[in-house]
Design an enzyme around this catalytic site. Structure first.
Site, mmCIF file in Angstrom:
data_model
loop_
_atom_site.group_PDB
_atom_site.id
_atom_site.type_symbol
_atom_site.label_atom_id
_atom_site.label_comp_id
_atom_site.label_asym_id
_atom_site.label_seq_id
_atom_site.Cartn_x
_atom_site.Cartn_y
_atom_site.Cartn_z
ATOM 1 N N THR A 122 52.358 46.089 46.801
ATOM 2 C CA THR A 122 50.752 45.580 46.947
ATOM 3 C C THR A 122 49.989 46.941 46.930
ATOM 4 O O THR A 122 49.091 47.103 46.072
ATOM 5 C CB THR A 122 49.700 44.878 47.806
ATOM 6 O OG1 THR A 122 49.971 44.886 49.472
ATOM 7 C CG2 THR A 122 50.400 43.292 48.091
ATOM 8 N N ILE A 173 36.118 47.263 44.127
ATOM 9 C CA ILE A 173 37.594 47.069 43.842
ATOM 10 C C ILE A 173 38.570 48.408 44.890
ATOM 11 O O ILE A 173 37.740 49.832 44.802
ATOM 12 C CB ILE A 173 38.378 47.153 41.906
ATOM 13 C CG1 ILE A 173 37.565 46.251 41.586
ATOM 14 C CG2 ILE A 173 39.067 48.139 42.044
ATOM 15 C CD1 ILE A 173 38.524 44.902 41.869
ATOM 16 N N LYS A 224 44.169 50.812 39.809
ATOM 17 C CA LYS A 224 45.096 50.713 39.187
ATOM 18 C C LYS A 224 45.367 49.521 39.475
ATOM 19 O O LYS A 224 46.551 48.355 39.355
ATOM 20 C CB LYS A 224 45.838 51.984 39.307
ATOM 21 C CG LYS A 224 47.130 52.150 38.452
ATOM 22 C CD LYS A 224 48.075 53.273 39.109
ATOM 23 C CE LYS A 224 47.308 54.043 37.705
ATOM 24 N NZ LYS A 224 48.154 55.143 37.744
ATOM 25 N N THR A 225 46.208 49.930 41.248
ATOM 26 C CA THR A 225 46.532 48.247 41.807
ATOM 27 C C THR A 225 46.190 47.618 42.355
ATOM 28 O O THR A 225 46.801 46.412 41.560
ATOM 29 C CB THR A 225 47.033 49.344 43.280
ATOM 30 O OG1 THR A 225 45.753 49.416 44.822
ATOM 31 C CG2 THR A 225 47.605 50.681 43.971
ATOM 32 N N GLU A 280 45.957 37.233 45.197
ATOM 33 C CA GLU A 280 45.514 35.644 45.402
ATOM 34 C C GLU A 280 45.277 35.117 44.691
ATOM 35 O O GLU A 280 45.261 33.827 43.896
ATOM 36 C CB GLU A 280 46.345 35.056 46.351
ATOM 37 C CG GLU A 280 46.777 35.632 47.580
ATOM 38 C CD GLU A 280 47.060 35.161 48.764
ATOM 39 O OE1 GLU A 280 46.057 34.858 49.973
ATOM 40 O OE2 GLU A 280 47.983 33.921 49.239
#
Ligand code: MOS
Length: 745
Positions: free
Chosen positions: A473, A630, A634-635, A706
C-alpha cells in the site's frame, strides 16, 4: 473543519521509498528469507472430503522417498491447544491448531505435512500418501440449510446483526413505490501475488516466524496460543508483504505446520502455499443472498429500508460479513430493518476480504437504489442527492464529515454524467448497446491502537521503528513523509523499519486503519523528539525559549528555526547522550465513539454490451473520493485504482465456485478464477477531494485502501442495466445471464 494545514512532505506524490529494493529483488518477502541454516521445504497434503474422519493414513512410502525428513500427520503431530482455544485473542490470535486429531473440518484441510530437502521431493512424496476417509453428513450449502440460520455474535463491520428503526412493515406497506429484490453475490478469493508463505526457525525455546501476515501482534498471539508457549518467545518478522486484501490478517495452516515441523526437525522449515492451496488453506469471502426491500414516496423520498443477508460461517471459525453496513449509513429513511444471518458450514475459512461488508453491500444496495430511482422516474444521481441524510440513518449519530453528495457531484462532473433517465437500449454504436451508471461508495473510518519509536542521531539521521506492515500500500513511504514533515527533515535522512515484533506494537494493516493509526503514532514519536530538542536548546541558548515547535527543521545535523541554528551534537553533548529518542502512541478516543466516520466516493461507469453475444466491456470508470487528507497523492491514487479494479472484478469476473457435493472449490487457480486483467480495465479517472477530518486523527486522514472497491461494482451493474434494460441481480454478471434479455435491434 476542512482546513488543510500547509505541508511540505505530507500529500506529495513521493515515489515509493522501497521501490528500488523491490525492483532489484533486494526486498525479502517471507519465503525469500535465508538464515544461516538451510531450510527444509514443506508441502501440504490436503483432505479430499469436506467433513468426516481420516480412518487410515499410510505414510511408509512417503517416509522412504528421497530427501524426505518428516511426514507429519495427526498420529505424530505435537500436542497443541485445541483449534479455537483462547478465543479471547480473537480469530486472528486464537489457537490455529492443525493435524490435532483425525477429524476433517473442511475440504483441503491438511491431513499430512511432508518436509524434504527440495520442493520437488516434498511434492512427490505427498503423492505417495494414501488416505482412507469416513465422510459424514455435512453442511456445505448454507442456503439449503436456511432453517439452521442464526445471528452471528461477531460481525465484521456492524455492532449488531439486527437493527430496527421505526416500523418497517407498516411504512413499507404504505409506501407509494416499493421494490423487493433478492441479490446473489459470489464467493471470492483474494488472489494476492505473494501466496501465504512461512519460514519458521527455532533457537532453543525461541521461535522466529517469517510469515506473510498483515498484523504481527495477533500472529504472535496465534503462535503462542497454538503451541502453548510464551508470546515473549515468539518473534514475527515480515518486512514485505506481496498483497493481503484481508487474506493475511491472520495466520493459516502453513505457518503452524512450518513451526511444528521446524521444532521436530531442529532446522528451519520453509513453505509457500501453492496457488491451489491458497484456495483452501487461505480464507475466502463467502457467497451471500441479500434481500433488499425499499419503499419510497411517489416523489422519490426513501421511507423504508430492509436488508436481510444470508451466508455461510465456517464451522468453528467466527467470522461473518456485515453486508448491510452501507445500508445503515447511505440514505435517510424513517424505518430500517437489518438482519444478518449465517449458517455454519464445513467449508474452508470464511474471513475478511477487501472492504468486508461494504464491497458486497454496496454491490447490492446501490443496485437496488438505482432500480428504485428508475421506478420513481428520477435520475439516479438526483435520487441519491435527494435522500442524503443529516445524521447516520441507522444510529442517529452525527457525521464527523459528510461529503457523499459532494463526491457524487464531483464524480458526475469528472465523468460527464448527463441528467435525465435514458431508455435502456437507446444509446448504441452499431451493435453495441451503451450504458452509463453510477453508485455511491461508503466505508467506515476506523482507528486502532498503535505505538512507534523514533531515534534521531547527531548527524540528523532518523530511524523509525514499529511493527506495522507494508502490504504493497505504500506504508514505508507515507510514514517517511510523516516523519519528514514533523521534524522538517529530508526523506533521504529517514529510515523506516517495519515488520518485526521486536519493534513497538501496532494494529498492522487492515480495515483501512493502518495509515491513519500508525501515521499518528509516528508523528507523535517525532513530535516528542522535536519538543526535546527545543526544550534542551533553550537551556543552552535562551533565544530558543518559546520557539514554535512546528517551525523546527533538522538540516545538516543542525536544529534550525527562524534564523537560529544549533548543532544536534552540541545539544546531545550537553545532555550527555548519543541520540534523541521519542515514542508515540495513539488509540481511538471519544471522536471515534460519538461520531459516525466514513470515507466516501461517487463512482461512474460506462459499459458496452454486445447486442448479439452479451459481452460486457467497461469503457470508462471515473470516481471522486474523499478519504480526508491525502498522505501521498501517488500511493493514494494507486489504492483507489486498485480498489476500482477489484470492484470491476466483483461485478463481472471474480467467482469461486464450490462443488456442493464435497464442499470443495473447483476453480482453484488463476486460469479458472478470473480477475480483471489489463485488457479488461479501461482508463481510470480518479479525483481525490483532499479534505481534513479532525475527528479521525491529528493528520486528518481517513481510510482509503478499501474505498475504491465500494461503489465501482454497482456503478458497472447499473450501467449494464442502462444498456440492456435488464438487471441480473446476481454477481458477477455473465454474458449468458444477459443473452435471453437483450433488446431486439
Ligand atoms: Mo482488510 S479485508 O481488513 O485487509
Amino acid at each position: 473543519m476542512n482546513d488543510q494545514p500547509t505541508t511540505k512532505w505530507i500529500g506529495q506524490p513521493l515515489d515509493r521509498v522501497d521501490g528500488p529494493a523491490k525492483v532489484t529483488g533486494a526486498a525479502t518477502y517471507s519465503a525469500d528469507y535465508r538464515g544461516d541454516q538451510q531450510a527444509a521445504i514443506g508441502f501440504i497434503v490436503e483432505a479430499t472430503i469436506g467433513s468426516g474422519k481420516v480412518s487410515q493414513i499410510e505414510t511408509a512410502d512417503a517416509e522412504a522417498a528421497d530427501g524426505v525428513h518428516l511426514v507429519m500427520t495427526h498420529q505424530n503431530a505435537p500436542e497443541q491447544a485445541p483449534f479455537g482455544d483462547n478465543a479471547d485473542a480473537g480469530r486472528f490470535g486464537m489457537s490455529h491448531a492443525v493435524l490435532q486429531n483425525d477429524e476433517v473440518r473442511y475440504y483441503g484441510a491438511p491431513v499430512a505435512f511432508i518436509v524434504a530437502d527440495t520442493l520437488e521431493q516434498a511434492r512427490y512424496a505427498a503423492g505417495l500418501i494414501k488416505v482412507t476417509y469416513q465422510a459424514d453428513d455435512s453442511v456445505f450449502d448454507a442456503f439449503e440449510h436456511e432453517e439452521d440460520a442464526f445471528a452471528p455474535d461477531s460481525l465484521d463491520g456492524a455492532e449488531e446483526a439486527d437493527v430496527d428503526k421505526g416500523d418497517f412493515d407498516a411504512i413499507f406497506a404504505e409506501s407509494a413505490e416499493t421494490l423487493d429484490a433478492t441479490f446473489h453475490t459470489a464467493a471470492q478469493h483474494a488472489a494476492a501475488m505473494e501466496p501465504h508463505a512461512t519460514v519458521a526457525e527455532w533457537d532453543g525455546d525461541k521461535l522466529t516466524v517469517h510469515i506473510a501476515v498483515q498484523i504481527l501482534s495477533s500472529a504472535r498471539k496465534a503462535f503462542a496460543n497454538t503451541l502453548k508457549i510464551d508470546p515473549a518467545n515468539v518473534r514475527i518478522v515480515t518486512p514485505f508483504v506481496g498483497g493481503g486484501f484481508g487474506s493475511k490478517l491472520g495466520v493459516h495452516s502453513e505457518g503452524v505446520l512450518a513451526a511444528l515441523a521446524a521444532r521436530k526437525l531442529q532446522r528451519p522449515v520453509r513453505i509457500a502455499q501453492t496457488r491451489r492451496h491458497v484456495f483452501s488453506n487461505g480464507p475466502h469471502r463467502t457467497n451471500h443472498r441479500q434481500r433488499i426491500r425499499l419503499g419510497a414516496s411517489a416523489d422519490g423520498k426513501l421511507l423504508s429500508v430492509a436488508h436481510e443477508t444470508l451466508g455461510a460461517m465456517s464451522r468453528d471459525y467466527p467470522f461473518a460479513e456485515a453486508a448491510a453496513s452501507p445500508t445503515m449509513a447511505s440514505y435517510a429513511a424513517e424505518a430500517m430493518k437489518i438482519r444478518h444471518r449465517v449458517v455454519a458450514a464445513n467449508i474452508p475459512h470464511v474471513d475478511s476480504m477487501r472492504a468486508p461488508g461494504e464491497a458486497i453491500g454496496t454491490l447490492t444496495y446501490e443496485s437496488a437504489i438505482d432500480e428504485l430511482a428508475v421506478q420513481c422516474g428520477i435520475d439516479p444521481l438526483e435520487f441519491r442527492l435527494k435522500n442524503e441524510p443529516k445524521q447516520e440513518p441507522a444510529s442517529g449519530k452525527e457525521f464527523s464529515t459528510r461529503t457523499l453528495a459532494r463526491c457524487l457531484r464531483e464524480g458526475a462532473e469528472l465523468f460527464g454524467w448527463e441528467k435525465g433517465p435514458v431508455e435502456p437500449g437507446a444509446l448504441r454504436e452499431g451493435r453495441l448497446l451503451i450504458g452509463r451508471g453510477l453508485a455511491a461508495a461508503i466505508r467506515p473510518n476506523m482507528m486502532q491502537p498503535a505505538e512507534a519509536a523514533a531515534e534521531l542521531d547527531r548527524d540528523g539521521r532518523l530511524t523509525v521503528e514499529l511493527d506495522m506492515t507494508d502490504i504493497g500500500t505504500g506504508t514505508y513511504t507515507i510514514l517517511t513523509q510523516i516523519a519528514a514533515e514533523t521534524l522538517g527533515l529530508d526523506p533521504d535522512a529517514i529510515a523506516v523499519r517495519l515488520g518485526d515484533t521486536n519493534y513497538p506494537k501496532t494494529c498492522g494493516s487492515g480495515g483501512s486503519f493502518g495509515a491513519g493509526s500508525t501515521g499518528t503514532a509516528v508523528s507523535k514519536a517525532c513530535a516528542s523528539i522535536r519538543d526535546t530538542i527545543i526544550e534542551r536548546a533553550a537551556r543552552l541558548d535562551s533565544d530558543w525559549a518559546g520557539v514554535n515547535s512546528g517551525d523546527l527543521r533538522i538540516e545538516n545535523g543542525n536544529a534550525v528555526v527562524a534564523g537560529r541554528s544549533l548543532a544536534l551534537g552540541a545539544i546531545l553533548d550537553a545532555i550527555g547522550g548519543d541520540s534523541f529518542k521519542g515514542k508515540g502512541q495513539v488509540e481511538p478516543g471519544k471522536a471515534h465513539e460519538d461520531l459516525a466516520q466514513y470515507s466516501y466516493g461517487g463512482v461512474f461507469a460506462e459499459v458496452s454490451v454486445n447486442a448479439d453475444t452479451g459481452e460486457i466491456r467497461v469503457r470508462r470508470l471515473a470516481g471522486a473520493f474523499d478519504a480526508g487528507r491525502i498522505l501521498n497523492e501517488k500511493t493514494a491514487r494507486s489504492q483507489l485504482m486498485g480498489g476500482m479494479i477489484f470492484g470491476l472484478g466483483a461485478a463481472l469476473m471474480e467467482e469461486s465456485l464450490m462443488d456442493m457435493r464435497f464442499g470443495s472449490f473447483m476453480n482453484r487457480d488463476l486460469a479458472e478464477y478470473h480477475i480483471a486483467v489489463n485488457r479488461d480495465v479501461p482508463r481510470l479517472e480518479v479525483k481525490m477531494l483532499d479534505t481534513f477530518d479532525q475527528a479521525s486523527n491529528p493528520l486528518g486522514s481517513k481510510g482509503i485502501g478499501e474505498l475504491g472497491i465500494c461503489g465501482t461494482g454497482p456503478a458497472i451493474a447499473n450501467a449494464v442495466y442502462a444498456a440492456t434494460g435488464y438487471r441480473t441481480r446476481k454477481f458477477p454478471i455473465h454474458l449468458e445471464d444477459l443473452l435471453d434479455h437483450l433488446p431486439a435491434l
